[in-house]
Design a protein around this motif. Structure first.
Motif, PDB file in Angstrom:
ATOM      1  N   ARG A  66      11.209 -75.654  64.156  1.00 31.18           N
ATOM      2  CA  ARG A  66      12.662 -75.437  64.257  1.00 31.18           C
ATOM      3  C   ARG A  66      13.357 -75.742  62.927  1.00 31.18           C
ATOM      4  O   ARG A  66      14.269 -75.038  62.509  1.00 31.18           O
ATOM      5  N   LEU A  67      12.910 -76.827  62.270  1.00 30.46           N
ATOM      6  CA  LEU A  67      13.512 -77.192  60.984  1.00 30.46           C
ATOM      7  C   LEU A  67      13.236 -76.114  59.943  1.00 30.46           C
ATOM      8  O   LEU A  67      14.134 -75.737  59.169  1.00 30.46           O
ATOM      9  N   THR A  68      11.999 -75.582  59.931  1.00 30.38           N
ATOM     10  CA  THR A  68      11.658 -74.528  58.977  1.00 30.38           C
ATOM     11  C   THR A  68      12.476 -73.272  59.233  1.00 30.38           C
ATOM     12  O   THR A  68      12.970 -72.621  58.292  1.00 30.38           O
ATOM     13  N   GLU A  69      12.639 -72.913  60.511  1.00 29.11           N
ATOM     14  CA  GLU A  69      13.422 -71.723  60.848  1.00 29.11           C
ATOM     15  C   GLU A  69      14.873 -71.870  60.412  1.00 29.11           C
ATOM     16  O   GLU A  69      15.487 -70.930  59.891  1.00 29.11           O
ATOM     17  N   SER A  70      15.444 -73.070  60.637  1.00 28.36           N
ATOM     18  CA  SER A  70      16.839 -73.283  60.224  1.00 28.36           C
ATOM     19  C   SER A  70      16.974 -73.215  58.708  1.00 28.36           C
ATOM     20  O   SER A  70      17.958 -72.679  58.176  1.00 28.36           O
ATOM     21  N   GLN A  71      15.972 -73.737  57.970  1.00 29.59           N
ATOM     22  CA  GLN A  71      16.013 -73.668  56.510  1.00 29.59           C
ATOM     23  C   GLN A  71      15.889 -72.225  56.033  1.00 29.59           C
ATOM     24  O   GLN A  71      16.554 -71.832  55.062  1.00 29.59           O
ATOM     25  N   ILE A  72      15.054 -71.447  56.726  1.00 26.23           N
ATOM     26  CA  ILE A  72      14.917 -70.031  56.362  1.00 26.23           C
ATOM     27  C   ILE A  72      16.226 -69.290  56.600  1.00 26.23           C
ATOM     28  O   ILE A  72      16.671 -68.491  55.755  1.00 26.23           O
ATOM     29  N   ASP A  73      16.887 -69.536  57.735  1.00 20.99           N
ATOM     30  CA  ASP A  73      18.170 -68.886  58.029  1.00 20.99           C
ATOM     31  C   ASP A  73      19.220 -69.247  56.976  1.00 20.99           C
ATOM     32  O   ASP A  73      20.002 -68.400  56.532  1.00 20.99           O
ATOM     33  N   LYS A  74      19.230 -70.536  56.595  1.00 19.50           N
ATOM     34  CA  LYS A  74      20.187 -70.974  55.580  1.00 19.50           C
ATOM     35  C   LYS A  74      19.904 -70.296  54.245  1.00 19.50           C
ATOM     36  O   LYS A  74      20.827 -69.870  53.529  1.00 19.50           O
ATOM     37  N   TYR A  75      18.611 -70.170  53.910  1.00 20.98           N
ATOM     38  CA  TYR A  75      18.234 -69.520  52.658  1.00 20.98           C
ATOM     39  C   TYR A  75      18.655 -68.049  52.671  1.00 20.98           C
ATOM     40  O   TYR A  75      19.163 -67.532  51.664  1.00 20.98           O
ATOM     41  N   LYS A  76      18.441 -67.376  53.817  1.00 20.09           N
ATOM     42  CA  LYS A  76      18.848 -65.971  53.929  1.00 20.09           C
ATOM     43  C   LYS A  76      20.352 -65.814  53.751  1.00 20.09           C
ATOM     44  O   LYS A  76      20.827 -64.895  53.075  1.00 20.09           O
TER      45      LYS A  76
END
Length: 457
Positions: free
Chosen positions: A260-270
């Motif tokens: 979940r943390l990785t997915e949120s970081q990916i969304d923020k990066y996008k």
């Protein structure tokens, strides 16, 4: 994690045992065995934390004396194969302190007296860590008479209590095992602990765990001396496998959190990349494509890029920006503490491996046995201490990762010194908010007076 242990034993004359001797050993006292003409002196025994006798109301006061009680039992039970007494052996959850253990014992023994009308002689024993016993092994020996008290005479009844005879023993013991599990869970919850125990076997619980083999006194004694046996090695393997199975849910939970943390970081990066791309496009479109007619293309280009330039991040107030900076600083401070604990856990793993190797040192055949035993006792104590420190650090890390970082005055002061302009602006905002609240408070009396006048009219 709390463990469950509840066993029932019989103190029988046919096995060459004496109720007086058993009571003297458990209470750490000196009693006179009148039947055998012996003095049973265990006053030098250590680790006796608490002793008490429980009895029904109207019991003959003489039977409340430990020496008189068990000598009377020896006289009343005349058969050469008589069952002199029974005993509950229980283990306390290591999460409870001395006072909580006594409260739990009192409640259990009072219930035993209430159900069966017998006299109970109980003692709490502390673990003998010097001889290799687990420092969490606080347990109790609960001896009780085979005959109930006649409430009219206050002495023992003529007939024995049938609740523990051959026909009813299994059902009675199962009821007590369940009662003790419920009592343990109640006291754990009362003490603020979430762990629970279950009196059922692993097979009945259907949890996939494997039961260990009963080791007995001889295997336990060899284990404390650092000598492995086939049973002890097999039990160690079973315990290790059970521990791994019990930790599977925690591992899966940790992996889910990481995902979940990785997915949120990916969304923020996008999102950041999208905003950066829009900025670059807008800056490219603002430069004129044709040098000959810059004035004619300026207006259409501005109209085209007008929608894209409005896509901006919402502007935060000075107070919100200041709070974000302090939380970020607190989070960094918290992460340093977590990293330090993890580093210490790595060192503890290394120390545990070294102590484990020392514990495998073979016992000498002739000379140096005493020194070897002392070294092995010290090694076992070191292993227990290392494991306790490792578990403590693991619990601390879990709590720190779950809770929100605490913003102290130090973080506030550090951000204020690094961003003085933002700090002044934040204070100005707070002052304005306070002025607005003060105006609202000032208006409330006026509104109330107006409302009262309207009601009078």
């Amino acid at each position: 994690m709390a463990i469950y242990h509840f066993s029932v034993k019989t103190i029988s004359r046919s096995a060459g045992r004496s109720a007086v001797a058993c009571s003297a050993y458990r209470s750490g006292e000196k009693l006179i065995d009148e039947r055998q003409g012996k003095e049973q002196d265990y006053t030098r025994k250590t680790g006796i934390e608490f002793t008490k006798i429980y009895a029904p109301e109207n019991t003959n006061p003489e039977l409340l004396d430990r020496n008189q009680l068990w000598n009377t039992v020896e006289k009343v039970e005349r058969r050469k194969d008589a069952n002199l007494a029974r005993e509950f052996e229980i283990a306390f959850p290591h999460e409870l302190n001395a006072e909580q253990r006594q409260e739990m014992l009192n409640e259990l023994c009072q219930e035993l007296v209430k159900r069966h009308g017998v006299i109970v002689d109980a003692a709490i024993h502390a673990p003998h860590t010097q001889s290799g016993s687990d420092e969490r092994n606080y347990h109790a020996h609960i001896m009780f008479t085979g005959r109930q008290i006649d409430l009219e005479t206050g002495d023992f009844a003529k007939k024995r209590n049938r609740d523990f005879n051959k026909e009813n023993s299994s059902q009675t013991v199962n009821q007590w095992r369940e009662t003790f599990a419920d009592l343990t869970n109640q006291h754990l919850a009362r003490a603020g602990h979430l762990s629970k125990v279950d009196h059922r076997s692993y097979a009945d619980q259907d949890n996939g765990l494997q039961a260990t083999i009963h080791e007995g006194s001889k295997v336990t004694q060899l284990r404390r001396q650092g000598i492995d046996t086939e049973i002890s090695l097999k039990n160690d393997l079973i315990k290790e496998q059970n521990t791994e199975k019990q930790h599977f849910p925690e591992i899966l939970k940790g992996l889910e959190q990481e995902i979940r943390l990785t997915e949120s970081q990916i969304d923020k990066y996008k999102l950041d990349m999208s905003l950066e791309t829009i900025k670059r496009l807008s800056s490219t479109m603002e430069t004129p494509k044709q040098a000959e007619t810059p004035k004619q293309q300026e207006k259409p280009l501005e109209r085209k890029i007008e929608p894209s330039t409005r896509i901006e991040k919402p502007k935060l107030s000075a107070t919100q920006q200041f709070n974000l900076l302090t939380e970020q600083l607190a989070r960094q401070k918290q992460q340093k503490v977590i990293d330090k604990l993890r580093s210490e856990m790595t060192e503890l793993k290394s120390d545990y491996a070294k102590q484990t190797e020392l514990s495998k040192k073979p016992k000498p055949m002739f000379f140096g046995k005493l020194k070897w035993e002392q070294e092995q006792a010290e090694t076992r104590g070191n292993l227990n201490n290392i494991k306790r420190r490792f578990d403590t650090n693991k619990t601390k890390i879990s709590h720190l990762e779950e809770q929100k970082p605490y913003v102290s005055h130090d973080e506030y002061k550090a951000v204020a010194e690094k961003h003085p302009a933002l700090h002044r602006e934040m204070l100005k905002e707070k002052e304005q908010q306070e002025q607005i609240r003060q105006r609202q408070r000032n208006l409330e009396p006026t509104r109330s007076r107006t409302a009262s006048k309207d009601r009078e009219r």
